[in-house]
Design an enzyme around this catalytic site. Structure first.
Site, mmCIF file in Angstrom:
data_model
loop_
_atom_site.group_PDB
_atom_site.id
_atom_site.type_symbol
_atom_site.label_atom_id
_atom_site.label_comp_id
_atom_site.label_asym_id
_atom_site.label_seq_id
_atom_site.Cartn_x
_atom_site.Cartn_y
_atom_site.Cartn_z
ATOM 1 N N HIS A 1 16.674 -46.298 -13.201
ATOM 2 C CA HIS A 1 15.731 -46.825 -14.353
ATOM 3 C C HIS A 1 16.183 -46.758 -15.778
ATOM 4 O O HIS A 1 16.586 -45.364 -15.928
ATOM 5 C CB HIS A 1 14.084 -46.339 -14.123
ATOM 6 C CG HIS A 1 13.388 -46.815 -15.317
ATOM 7 N ND1 HIS A 1 13.113 -48.170 -15.528
ATOM 8 C CD2 HIS A 1 12.557 -46.138 -16.027
ATOM 9 C CE1 HIS A 1 12.318 -48.137 -16.544
ATOM 10 N NE2 HIS A 1 12.067 -47.278 -17.220
ATOM 11 N N CYS B 1 6.764 -48.696 -15.024
ATOM 12 C CA CYS B 1 8.500 -48.917 -15.033
ATOM 13 C C CYS B 1 8.768 -48.626 -13.393
ATOM 14 O O CYS B 1 9.834 -49.021 -12.960
ATOM 15 C CB CYS B 1 9.078 -47.839 -15.541
ATOM 16 S SG CYS B 1 8.924 -48.086 -17.488
ATOM 17 N N ASN C 1 14.770 -50.924 -22.444
ATOM 18 C CA ASN C 1 13.940 -50.692 -21.152
ATOM 19 C C ASN C 1 13.212 -51.929 -20.952
ATOM 20 O O ASN C 1 12.217 -51.995 -21.674
ATOM 21 C CB ASN C 1 13.125 -49.444 -21.414
ATOM 22 C CG ASN C 1 12.291 -49.194 -20.459
ATOM 23 O OD1 ASN C 1 12.130 -49.903 -19.231
ATOM 24 N ND2 ASN C 1 11.449 -47.965 -20.539
HETATM 25 O O1 UT7 Z 1 10.162 -46.082 -19.155
HETATM 26 C C1 UT7 Z 1 8.776 -45.280 -18.931
HETATM 27 C C2 UT7 Z 1 9.134 -43.890 -19.222
HETATM 28 N N1 UT7 Z 1 9.647 -43.562 -20.619
HETATM 29 C C3 UT7 Z 1 10.701 -42.912 -21.057
HETATM 30 O O2 UT7 Z 1 10.982 -42.378 -19.923
HETATM 31 C C4 UT7 Z 1 10.907 -42.460 -22.228
HETATM 32 C C5 UT7 Z 1 11.045 -41.040 -22.396
HETATM 33 N N2 UT7 Z 1 11.028 -40.546 -23.756
HETATM 34 C C6 UT7 Z 1 12.193 -40.885 -24.656
HETATM 35 O O3 UT7 Z 1 13.221 -41.454 -24.094
HETATM 36 C C7 UT7 Z 1 12.341 -40.001 -25.785
HETATM 37 O O4 UT7 Z 1 11.293 -39.227 -25.974
HETATM 38 C C8 UT7 Z 1 12.403 -41.095 -27.118
HETATM 39 C C9 UT7 Z 1 13.587 -41.835 -27.104
HETATM 40 C C10 UT7 Z 1 11.014 -41.828 -26.852
HETATM 41 C C11 UT7 Z 1 12.205 -39.929 -28.509
HETATM 42 O O5 UT7 Z 1 13.511 -39.149 -28.405
HETATM 43 P P1 UT7 Z 1 13.260 -37.691 -28.562
HETATM 44 O O6 UT7 Z 1 14.451 -37.093 -28.672
HETATM 45 O O7 UT7 Z 1 12.150 -37.345 -27.542
HETATM 46 O O8 UT7 Z 1 12.542 -37.767 -30.051
HETATM 47 P P2 UT7 Z 1 11.145 -37.013 -30.402
HETATM 48 O O9 UT7 Z 1 9.868 -37.793 -30.028
HETATM 49 O O10 UT7 Z 1 11.025 -35.649 -30.087
HETATM 50 O O11 UT7 Z 1 11.453 -36.869 -32.019
HETATM 51 C C12 UT7 Z 1 12.470 -36.289 -32.811
HETATM 52 C C13 UT7 Z 1 12.191 -36.617 -34.131
HETATM 53 C C14 UT7 Z 1 11.215 -36.579 -34.676
HETATM 54 O O12 UT7 Z 1 11.068 -36.062 -36.153
HETATM 55 P P3 UT7 Z 1 11.006 -34.615 -36.613
HETATM 56 O O13 UT7 Z 1 9.463 -34.389 -36.066
HETATM 57 O O14 UT7 Z 1 12.021 -33.906 -35.723
HETATM 58 O O15 UT7 Z 1 11.027 -34.704 -38.044
HETATM 59 C C15 UT7 Z 1 10.502 -37.956 -34.891
HETATM 60 O O16 UT7 Z 1 9.721 -38.319 -35.639
HETATM 61 O O17 UT7 Z 1 12.898 -37.881 -34.027
HETATM 62 C C16 UT7 Z 1 11.724 -38.667 -35.124
HETATM 63 N N3 UT7 Z 1 11.911 -40.134 -34.536
HETATM 64 C C17 UT7 Z 1 12.806 -41.055 -35.051
HETATM 65 N N4 UT7 Z 1 13.839 -40.995 -35.925
HETATM 66 C C18 UT7 Z 1 14.293 -42.019 -36.244
HETATM 67 C C19 UT7 Z 1 10.992 -40.687 -33.612
HETATM 68 N N5 UT7 Z 1 11.246 -41.852 -33.443
HETATM 69 C C20 UT7 Z 1 12.287 -42.107 -34.033
HETATM 70 C C21 UT7 Z 1 13.183 -43.376 -34.741
HETATM 71 N N6 UT7 Z 1 14.079 -43.256 -35.536
HETATM 72 N N7 UT7 Z 1 12.981 -44.491 -33.857
#
Ligand code: UT7
Length: 332
Positions: free
Chosen positions: A256, A116, A286
């Site tokens: 970004h 990225c 993204n």
């Molecule tokens: O560009 C390159 C660099 N990349 C980035 O900068 C991305 C950085 N990361 C992020 O933007 C975020 O971590 C994500 C958008 C990928 C995920 O968001 P988050 O707030 O960190 O969610 P999480 O992974 O901590 O998941 C929270 C909950 C989980 O459920 P439990 O364990 O709390 O029950 C996940 O299983 O949300 C669940 N979850 C979803 N629910 C609905 C994960 N993905 C989804 C989804 N829809 N698509």
């Protein structure tokens, strides 16, 4: 003689017509529009469809439109740098293919891979070539066909990424406009949290790697988020503070577009009001190497000569950095 700086003199952008909305994704994986919107800020992304179409298809459209709009003859281009992680082929470089497609017969070029942060790294490399005095018209293109490496059964990644390309022309400027300062970083230990497991020389493609879905993006989102939110904010702050500047001196933050929460954290760190923060993540998601040049292309009409732009990224590698530049022209 005044110092030669590399100034952006033209911009272009292209996203393919097909749109993948949050409602579409609700039908493909266990997710909701509400979750995606509140956690990322994304509403829809564009997807390049069609047999045999790779990233240079989008590069061709973005660059041709820019050349035409700005009356630039492709034969004037000296050098082409393509920042991408989804080149048409492993080799030759997409820069070579693009040069052929646009008729840039006098240019040489190559690709740069830094996930990225590729466009930002590319801006550093390309601007040094302009500053050397040898290269007068340097084409920097950034973008990806992320849909070619995304697993549309994995809700952790498929909701984030989209396809798109942007480009800029860099030319020498001796009036003080253009790239002023940069800080770039990388930390390879971060490779564990964001990568593509197979397809490289360490794990060439086999039936097993395909069955194990190892040719798709793997991301430990939470860990990447934690690094991104601090590193991108820190480096943006640092490039300002070492130039004795504050958020008051910044006209536009060009950050970004990975997650709206990361962009907001960066803006808050330098006390930047919302109206100076450029955002199009809602429409494109993204696009990896495409995010910064697509912002420049979408918001070009807002920039005035002398505006201070801060470009900041964080991405796989890990890679991150920030570049301060002075915009070189008024709206055309
Ligand atoms: O560009 C390159 C660099 N990349 C980035 O900068 C991305 C950085 N990361 C992020 O933007 C975020 O971590 C994500 C958008 C990928 C995920 O968001 P988050 O707030 O960190 O969610 P999480 O992974 O901590 O998941 C929270 C909950 C989980 O459920 P439990 O364990 O709390 O029950 C996940 O299983 O949300 C669940 N979850 C979803 N629910 C609905 C994960 N993905 C989804 C989804 N829809 N698509």
């Amino acid at each position: 003689m005044n110092k030669i700086r590399a100034a952006i003199t033209a911009v272009g952008g292209y996203v393919p017509p097909d749109v993948l909305t949050n409602a579409d994704l609700e039908k493909m994986v266990d997710t909701t529009d509400e979750w995606i919107t509140t956690r990322t800020g994304i509403k829809e992304r564009h997807i390049l469809k069609g047999e045999g179409k790779g990233v240079t298809e989008m590069m061709y459209h973005a660059v041709s439109q820019m050349l035409e709009k700005n009356n630039i003859d492709p034969l004037e281009i000296d050098f082409i740098l393509c920042s991408t992680i989804t080149g048409d082929m492993i080799f030759p470089a997409s820069a070579n293919i693009l040069a052929d497609k646009i008729g840039a017969k006098n240019a040489w070029g190559f690709d740069l891979a830094a996930a990225c942060s590729g466009f930002l790294y590319g801006l550093e490399v390309a601007s040094k070539m302009v500053e050397s005095g040898k290269y007068k018209k340097v084409l920097l293109v950034g973008g990806d066909k992320m849909s070619s490496i995304i697993d549309y059964t994995d809700r952790n990644t498929c909701i984030i990424f989209g396809d798109g390309v942007g480009c800029v022309m860099l030319e020498p400027n001796e009036e003080g406009y253009g790239v002023q300062d940069s800080i770039l970083h990388s930390d390879g230990s971060g490779r564990l949290y964001l990568h593509q497991k197979a397809g490289g020389s360490m794990k060439p493609p086999t039936h097993e790697t395909i069955d194990a879905r190892e040719h798709y993006v793997y991301q430990e989102g939470k860990t990447v988020f934690k690094f991104a939110v601090t590193k991108m904010a820190d480096v943006t702050h640092n490039v300002l503070s070492r130039n004795y500047m504050t958020g008051d001196d910044v006209d536009w933050l060009v950050a970004h577009q990975a997650n709206l929460r990361i962009i907001d954290a960066t803006a808050q760190r330098i006390n930047l009001p919302e109206d100076k923060v450029l955002v199009n993540i809602d429409r494109y998601g993204n696009t990896t190497n495409g995010t910064l040049p697509l912002l420049l292309s979408d918001f070009e009409s807002k920039f005035k000569k002398g505006d201070n732009l801060l470009l900041s990224t964080f991405g796989g590698g890990f890679t991150w950095g920030s570049i301060w530049l002075k915009w070189a022209y008024d709206p055309k």
